[in-house]
Design an enzyme around this catalytic site. Structure first.
Site, PDB file in Angstrom:
ATOM      1  N   HIS A  33     -18.408 113.278 120.266  1.00 31.82           N
ATOM      2  CA  HIS A  33     -19.441 112.828 121.392  1.00 31.82           C
ATOM      3  C   HIS A  33     -18.741 111.772 122.100  1.00 31.82           C
ATOM      4  CE1 HIS A  33     -23.608 114.469 119.593  1.00 31.82           C
ATOM      5  NE2 HIS A  33     -22.448 115.264 119.560  1.00 31.82           N
ATOM      6  N   TYR A  73     -31.636 108.069 122.291  1.00 25.35           N
ATOM      7  CA  TYR A  73     -32.242 106.867 121.848  1.00 25.35           C
ATOM      8  C   TYR A  73     -33.563 106.560 122.421  1.00 25.35           C
ATOM      9  CZ  TYR A  73     -28.600 105.697 118.242  1.00 25.35           C
ATOM     10  OH  TYR A  73     -27.297 106.050 117.386  1.00 25.35           O
ATOM     11  N   PRO A 123     -30.428 101.630 110.701  1.00 28.60           N
ATOM     12  CA  PRO A 123     -29.696 102.612 111.106  1.00 28.60           C
ATOM     13  C   PRO A 123     -29.509 102.764 112.454  1.00 28.60           C
ATOM     14  CG  PRO A 123     -31.664 103.411 110.061  1.00 28.60           C
ATOM     15  CD  PRO A 123     -31.618 101.830 109.958  1.00 28.60           C
ATOM     16  N   LYS A 152     -24.408 101.868 111.906  1.00 30.17           N
ATOM     17  CA  LYS A 152     -23.279 101.224 111.349  1.00 30.17           C
ATOM     18  C   LYS A 152     -23.126 101.130 109.795  1.00 30.17           C
ATOM     19  CE  LYS A 152     -21.816 100.204 115.109  1.00 30.17           C
ATOM     20  NZ  LYS A 152     -21.000 101.515 115.249  1.00 30.17           N
ATOM     21  N   TYR A 159     -21.116 100.253 119.767  1.00 30.63           N
ATOM     22  CA  TYR A 159     -21.241 101.509 118.910  1.00 30.63           C
ATOM     23  C   TYR A 159     -20.183 102.345 118.662  1.00 30.63           C
ATOM     24  CZ  TYR A 159     -24.360 105.697 118.510  1.00 30.63           C
ATOM     25  OH  TYR A 159     -25.005 106.759 117.744  1.00 30.63           O
TER      26      TYR A 159
HETATM   27  P1  FAS Z   1     -24.868 104.157  98.626  1.00 34.86           P
HETATM   28  O1  FAS Z   1     -26.075 103.786  98.549  1.00 34.86           O
HETATM   29  O2  FAS Z   1     -24.665 105.447  99.660  1.00 34.86           O
HETATM   30  O3  FAS Z   1     -24.189 104.795  97.294  1.00 34.86           O
HETATM   31  C1  FAS Z   1     -24.444 103.859  96.041  1.00 34.86           C
HETATM   32  C2  FAS Z   1     -24.130 104.683  95.000  1.00 34.86           C
HETATM   33  O4  FAS Z   1     -24.429 104.159  93.733  1.00 34.86           O
HETATM   34  C3  FAS Z   1     -25.525 105.757  94.617  1.00 34.86           C
HETATM   35  O5  FAS Z   1     -24.941 107.117  94.503  1.00 34.86           O
HETATM   36  C4  FAS Z   1     -26.188 105.352  93.369  1.00 34.86           C
HETATM   37  O6  FAS Z   1     -26.784 106.480  92.759  1.00 34.86           O
HETATM   38  C5  FAS Z   1     -25.188 104.465  92.670  1.00 34.86           C
HETATM   39  N1  FAS Z   1     -25.783 103.431  91.899  1.00 34.86           N
HETATM   40  C6  FAS Z   1     -26.746 102.600  92.152  1.00 34.86           C
HETATM   41  N2  FAS Z   1     -26.984 101.932  91.112  1.00 34.86           N
HETATM   42  C7  FAS Z   1     -26.186 102.267  90.163  1.00 34.86           C
HETATM   43  C8  FAS Z   1     -25.606 101.696  88.943  1.00 34.86           C
HETATM   44  N3  FAS Z   1     -26.537 100.833  88.415  1.00 34.86           N
HETATM   45  N4  FAS Z   1     -24.728 102.239  87.991  1.00 34.86           N
HETATM   46  C9  FAS Z   1     -24.178 103.292  88.651  1.00 34.86           C
HETATM   47  N5  FAS Z   1     -23.967 103.819  89.898  1.00 34.86           N
HETATM   48  C10 FAS Z   1     -25.085 103.391  90.750  1.00 34.86           C
HETATM   49  N6  FAS Z   1     -26.510 104.536 107.841  1.00 34.86           N
HETATM   50  C11 FAS Z   1     -26.138 105.111 109.120  1.00 34.86           C
HETATM   51  O7  FAS Z   1     -24.950 104.557 109.707  1.00 34.86           O
HETATM   52  N7  FAS Z   1     -26.931 106.087 109.669  1.00 34.86           N
HETATM   53  C12 FAS Z   1     -28.097 106.493 108.906  1.00 34.86           C
HETATM   54  O8  FAS Z   1     -28.929 107.222 109.688  1.00 34.86           O
HETATM   55  C13 FAS Z   1     -28.461 106.066 107.719  1.00 34.86           C
HETATM   56  N8  FAS Z   1     -29.774 106.339 107.301  1.00 34.86           N
HETATM   57  C14 FAS Z   1     -29.909 105.952 105.673  1.00 34.86           C
HETATM   58  C15 FAS Z   1     -31.304 106.198 105.206  1.00 34.86           C
HETATM   59  C16 FAS Z   1     -31.560 105.882 103.661  1.00 34.86           C
HETATM   60  C17 FAS Z   1     -32.776 106.176 103.392  1.00 34.86           C
HETATM   61  C18 FAS Z   1     -30.644 104.838 103.329  1.00 34.86           C
HETATM   62  C19 FAS Z   1     -30.945 104.026 102.150  1.00 34.86           C
HETATM   63  C20 FAS Z   1     -29.455 104.300 104.016  1.00 34.86           C
HETATM   64  C21 FAS Z   1     -29.100 105.056 105.053  1.00 34.86           C
HETATM   65  N9  FAS Z   1     -27.840 104.644 105.888  1.00 34.86           N
HETATM   66  C22 FAS Z   1     -27.454 105.127 107.106  1.00 34.86           C
HETATM   67  C23 FAS Z   1     -26.957 103.678 105.345  1.00 34.86           C
HETATM   68  C24 FAS Z   1     -26.251 104.581 104.409  1.00 34.86           C
HETATM   69  O9  FAS Z   1     -25.511 105.739 105.290  1.00 34.86           O
HETATM   70  C25 FAS Z   1     -25.358 103.677 103.715  1.00 34.86           C
HETATM   71  O10 FAS Z   1     -24.597 102.702 104.737  1.00 34.86           O
HETATM   72  C26 FAS Z   1     -24.232 104.336 102.914  1.00 34.86           C
HETATM   73  O11 FAS Z   1     -24.687 105.279 102.048  1.00 34.86           O
HETATM   74  C27 FAS Z   1     -23.308 103.170 102.322  1.00 34.86           C
HETATM   75  O12 FAS Z   1     -22.727 103.862 101.334  1.00 34.86           O
HETATM   76  P2  FAS Z   1     -22.607 103.216  99.804  1.00 34.86           P
HETATM   77  O13 FAS Z   1     -21.996 101.792 100.124  1.00 34.86           O
HETATM   78  O14 FAS Z   1     -21.544 104.110  99.012  1.00 34.86           O
HETATM   79  O15 FAS Z   1     -23.904 102.992  99.075  1.00 34.86           O
HETATM   80  C1  PHB Z   2     -28.276 110.527 112.120  1.00 33.90           C
HETATM   81  O1  PHB Z   2     -27.761 111.297 112.842  1.00 33.90           O
HETATM   82  O2  PHB Z   2     -28.857 110.344 111.023  1.00 33.90           O
HETATM   83  C2  PHB Z   2     -28.156 109.037 112.962  1.00 33.90           C
HETATM   84  C3  PHB Z   2     -27.413 109.084 114.142  1.00 33.90           C
HETATM   85  C4  PHB Z   2     -27.541 107.669 114.724  1.00 33.90           C
HETATM   86  C5  PHB Z   2     -28.381 106.767 114.239  1.00 33.90           C
HETATM   87  C6  PHB Z   2     -28.901 106.816 113.083  1.00 33.90           C
HETATM   88  C7  PHB Z   2     -28.970 108.068 112.558  1.00 33.90           C
HETATM   89  O3  PHB Z   2     -28.188 105.502 114.786  1.00 33.90           O
END
Ligand code: FAS
Ligand code: PHB
Length: 388
Positions: free
Chosen positions: A72, A200, A292, A296, A383
């Protein structure tokens, strides 16, 4: 069992770190609380910065992303019934890659399996020991059997609710947090995206975001109350509310369909300092959370991992300069992304508590933004991702 680095968590942080450490000849194991299917079932991020794309290429897992991902050149801001394009490529020379976190996780898991690297899924009661010594230990239970791993370092990649940050003595940690008074209701649908790029939307009814995972799979979000439950929102109710928050053209061309995933995520800004305690290093959501809005979260996890794998490789090369500098280096980029994510969230969401004055300030900032090349360049360079 003994490894050089024990990684807690099999999300993007843990998997990417494990892959890059392996390529650097550093032995590692991943302990994951959940099943592989559960991890792959989580629907999260969608936008990758160029720096993250480069890291996935360096990790040897970029092939499918380049084939199936969507590049994009910009995004659109919708307010006052009109859309305004922010041209990343013209303003910064950079672009972003739209490729779901689920796919990134899949690609990294496949690469890890192909390399025969150990991941213990459904590892229960993980506990960290002797982090302030030279020989940390990690204990866990699998299928009822207790296990212990000795290692040189522990990488806490276990997200916001993980055990790693919780293993740092409270008096060694400083926490910074802002909780937002709303959440995001997200829907995934196998429908054609409403636009070629993300939209957005700032609307008096609330924020909305039109994103995608491919040319046939869309991802939509609307700002919702923290009191809302997914069951409160039928698909039809979601689509009707989304249309109300978009411009006329998008509302009239929006292709609706059954949700294949529907969830509500709370929004918070959070940072834990420092990102190191003895032989434990935190990376990704274990150390910080962003709303989100600025896309980032996943990208910050990538820059943490970049700094950490390089620091660990330097250690095994004879220098501790990298590990001694890791927290300060990572936090410098983390806080800039926290600021941008807070700013985008403050600009685009409805904050009833700021009243009519707050609404006018948002409208004035949006009007200024789309008529100022300097302001659009600032949004664009944040961004697409500040330098690693
Ligand atoms: P993660 O949370 O992905 O991974 C951590 C892992 O550790 C998980 O698999 C978990 O099961 C495991 N774990 C936890 N406790 C443990 C323990 N005690 N022992 C062993 N393992 C354990 N970011 C964006 O940029 N855009 C988005 O739209 C966006 N939407 C999101 C929506 C939700 C609901 C959430 C929670 C986050 C969102 N994020 C988004 C942020 C997300 O993408 C994170 O930045 C990304 O998953 C970070 O990756 P990790 O640091 O690997 O953490
Ligand atoms: C998504 O595609 O899940 C998404 C994209 C941009 C954002 C947040 C979520 O800022």
């Amino acid at each position: 069992m003994r490894v050089q680095v024990a990684i807690i968590g099999s999300g993007p942080s843990g998997l990417l770190l494990g892959q890059l450490l392996h390529k650097a000849g550093i032995s590692n194991i991943i302990l994951e609380l959940r099943s592989q299917e559960y991890v792959l079932g989580r629907i999260r991020a969608g936008v990758l910065e160029q720096g993250t794309v480069d890291m996935l290429d360096a990790a040897g897992v970029g092939q499918r992303m380049h084939t199936e991902g969507l590049v994009h050149d910009g995004t659109e801001l919708c307010f006052g019934g009109r859309r305004h394009r922010i041209d990343f490529k013209q303003l910064t020379g950079k672009t972003v890659m739209v490729y779901g976190q689920t796919e990134v996780t899949h690609d990294l898991m496949d690469a890890r399996a192909a390399a025969g690297l150990p991941t213990i899924y459904e590892a229960l009661d993980v506990s960290l020991h002797d982090l302030d010594g030279k020989q940390p230990r990690v204990r866990y239970r699998k299928d009822g059997v207790e296990h212990e791993i000795t290692c040189d370092f522990v990488a806490g990649c276990d997200g916001y609710h993980g055990v790693s940050r919780a293993s740092i003595p409270a008096d060694k940690l400083r926490e910074f947090e802002r909780v937002y008074p709303f959440g995001w209701l997200g829907v995934l649908s196998d429908t054609r995206p409403v636009s070629d790029e993300l939209i957005y939307s700032n609307h008096e009814r609330g924020f909305a975001l039109c994103s995608m995972r491919s040319l046939t799979r869309s991802r939509y979000y609307i700002q919702c109350s923290l009191d809302d439950k997914v069951a409160d929102w039928s698909d039809d109710a979601f689509w009707e509310e989304l249309k109300r928050r978009l411009d006329d053209e998008a509302a009239s061309t929006l292709v609706t369909g059954p949700s294949i995933e529907k969830s509500i995520a709370p929004l918070r800004s959070y940072v834990a300092e420092p990102m190191r305690y003895g032989r434990l290093f935190l990376a990704g959501d274990a150390a910080h959370i962003v709303p989100p809005t600025g896309a980032k979260g996943l990208n910050l996890a990538a820059s943490d991992v970049q700094y950490l794998w390089q620091a660990l490789a330097e250690h095994y090369g004879g220098s501790d300069a990298g590990i001694d500098h890791y927290s300060e280096r990572a936090l410098s980029r983390v806080w800039k992304a926290e600021r941008f994510s807070w700013w985008m969230t403050s600009l685009l969401h409805n904050f009833p508590e700021t009243g009519a004055f707050g609404r006018r300030i948002q409208e004035a900032e949006l009007d200024y933004l789309v008529h100022s090349e300097a302001a659009m360049t600032s949004l664009a360079e944040n961004y697409v991702g500040l330098p690693f």
